[in-house]
Design an enzyme around this catalytic site. Structure first.
Site, PDB file in Angstrom:
ATOM      1  N   GLY A  74      29.496  -1.523  12.099  1.00 12.69           N
ATOM      2  CA  GLY A  74      28.242  -2.094  11.613  1.00 12.69           C
ATOM      3  C   GLY A  74      27.063  -1.182  11.885  1.00 12.69           C
ATOM      4  CB  ALA A  75      24.349  -0.487  13.344  1.00 15.16           C
ATOM      5  CG  HIS A 131      24.214   5.452   9.242  1.00 14.31           C
ATOM      6  ND1 HIS A 131      25.050   6.370   8.644  1.00 14.31           N
ATOM      7  CD2 HIS A 131      24.701   5.272  10.490  1.00 14.31           C
ATOM      8  CE1 HIS A 131      25.971   6.749   9.493  1.00 14.31           C
ATOM      9  NE2 HIS A 131      25.801   6.089  10.625  1.00 14.31           N
ATOM     10  CG  HIS A 139      28.434   3.444   8.181  1.00 12.51           C
ATOM     11  ND1 HIS A 139      27.301   3.306   8.950  1.00 12.51           N
ATOM     12  CD2 HIS A 139      29.468   3.599   9.046  1.00 12.51           C
ATOM     13  CE1 HIS A 139      27.631   3.365  10.229  1.00 12.51           C
ATOM     14  NE2 HIS A 139      28.933   3.537  10.322  1.00 12.51           N
TER      15      HIS A 139
END
Ligand code: PAF
Length: 280
Positions: free
Chosen positions: A31-32, A34, A37
């Site tokens: 996750g998180a 950017h 990804h």
């Protein structure tokens, strides 16, 4: 786009597609998200019929509990980004769903890759990575899975695991995405203070200089030069810099023209650990 929290729901969805011979692509993440990804997802969507992205902050790969607690969690924003980027399914399980009995990593033998670089500084990290990636592969059963080259050692370790355990998945490594100033994109960058964020691009600048120096200077001279450069950086602390064989990840002592080398670095910006690498 579908969001699944349980293995059984995801499996039912994927089984329906697999019976129609659809190609399943998979991007595992914590996750998180950017742009790095999203570039993995873009490639995945181009090459497959169904793209699955997992979002799971895997506790067993953190050697530092503070890093785990403070790891950025931005689920709502991640869903919005994935929705706009052609993701078909998100798998966002709970810790209990993945580790029903014991939140612990299994031991892995990656034929020595795990003892180099990150393995020396992050105790048990690659057992945690092996455990979660293998578990996710068993759940998703993708045809192809996509990993970023920023975590180059992780990429090589996942490839090794797939080879040793003969897992039926193709692993593709994708190029590092950088901010305009060269800093490698990382979920951890959002935790940098303004001052540390301003200082951090020097990591890539030094790696670029290493690339030039590697053509003419001996490795020992380059290592000393890098160490000196970081002594000039009050906000950055060099954990390690090494030039290593891309395949074995072993340190280069004497250059061999038959071997492809890469420069690897880990730097602390206060308590935020940043890693990067360049092909030489
Ligand atoms: O690279 C990452 O984000 C993680 O190590 C991975 C591959 C998702 C496993 O937790």
């Amino acid at each position: 786009m579908n969001i699944f929290h349980t293995k059984s729901d995801l499996k039912a969805y994927l089984d329906a597609h697999k019976t129609k011979n659809k190609q399943i692509g998979f991007v595992p993440t914590m996750g998180a998200l950017h742009k790095g990804h999203l570039s993995l997802l873009e490639k995945c969507a181009q090459e497959n019929d169904i793209s699955v992205v997992s979002i799971f902050v895997n506790p067993t790969q953190f050697d530092n509990s503070d890093d785990l607690v403070k790891y950025p969690k931005t689920f709502e924003a991640d869903v919005t980004l994935l929705e706009a980027a052609n993701c078909d399914a998100i798998f966002a399980p709970s810790v209990q769903e993945i580790y029903p009995n014991n939140v612990a990593a299994s031991p892995f033998d990656f034929e020595g890759l795990e003892h180099e670089m990150e393995g020396k500084f992050r105790q048990g990290h690659f057992n945690g990575v092996g455990t979660i990636v293998k578990t996710l592969f068993e759940i998703v059963q993708p045809h192809t899975a996509y990993f970023g080259q920023k975590d180059f050692q992780q990429l090589q370790i996942v490839k090794k695991m797939v080879q040793i355990q003969q897992l039926p998945v193709i692993i593709k490594g994708c190029k590092i995405h950088r901010e305009k100033d060269g800093l490698a994109m990382s979920s951890r960058n959002s935790r940098l203070t303004d001052a540390h964020r301003k200082a951090a691009p020097v990591i890539f600048q030094i790696l670029q200089e290493v690339k030039n120096k590697f053509k003419v200077d001996p490795v020992e001279t380059i290592v000393k030069w890098v160490e000196k450069e970081f002594e000039k950086q009050p906000l950055l602390h060099l954990e390690y810099f090494t030039i290593a064989d891309e395949k074995t990840l072993k340190n280069c002592e004497q250059k061999d023209p038959k071997i492809q080398y890469r420069a690897f670095i880990a730097v602390f910006a206060k308590e935020i650990r940043l890693i990067d690498n360049v092909r030489l």
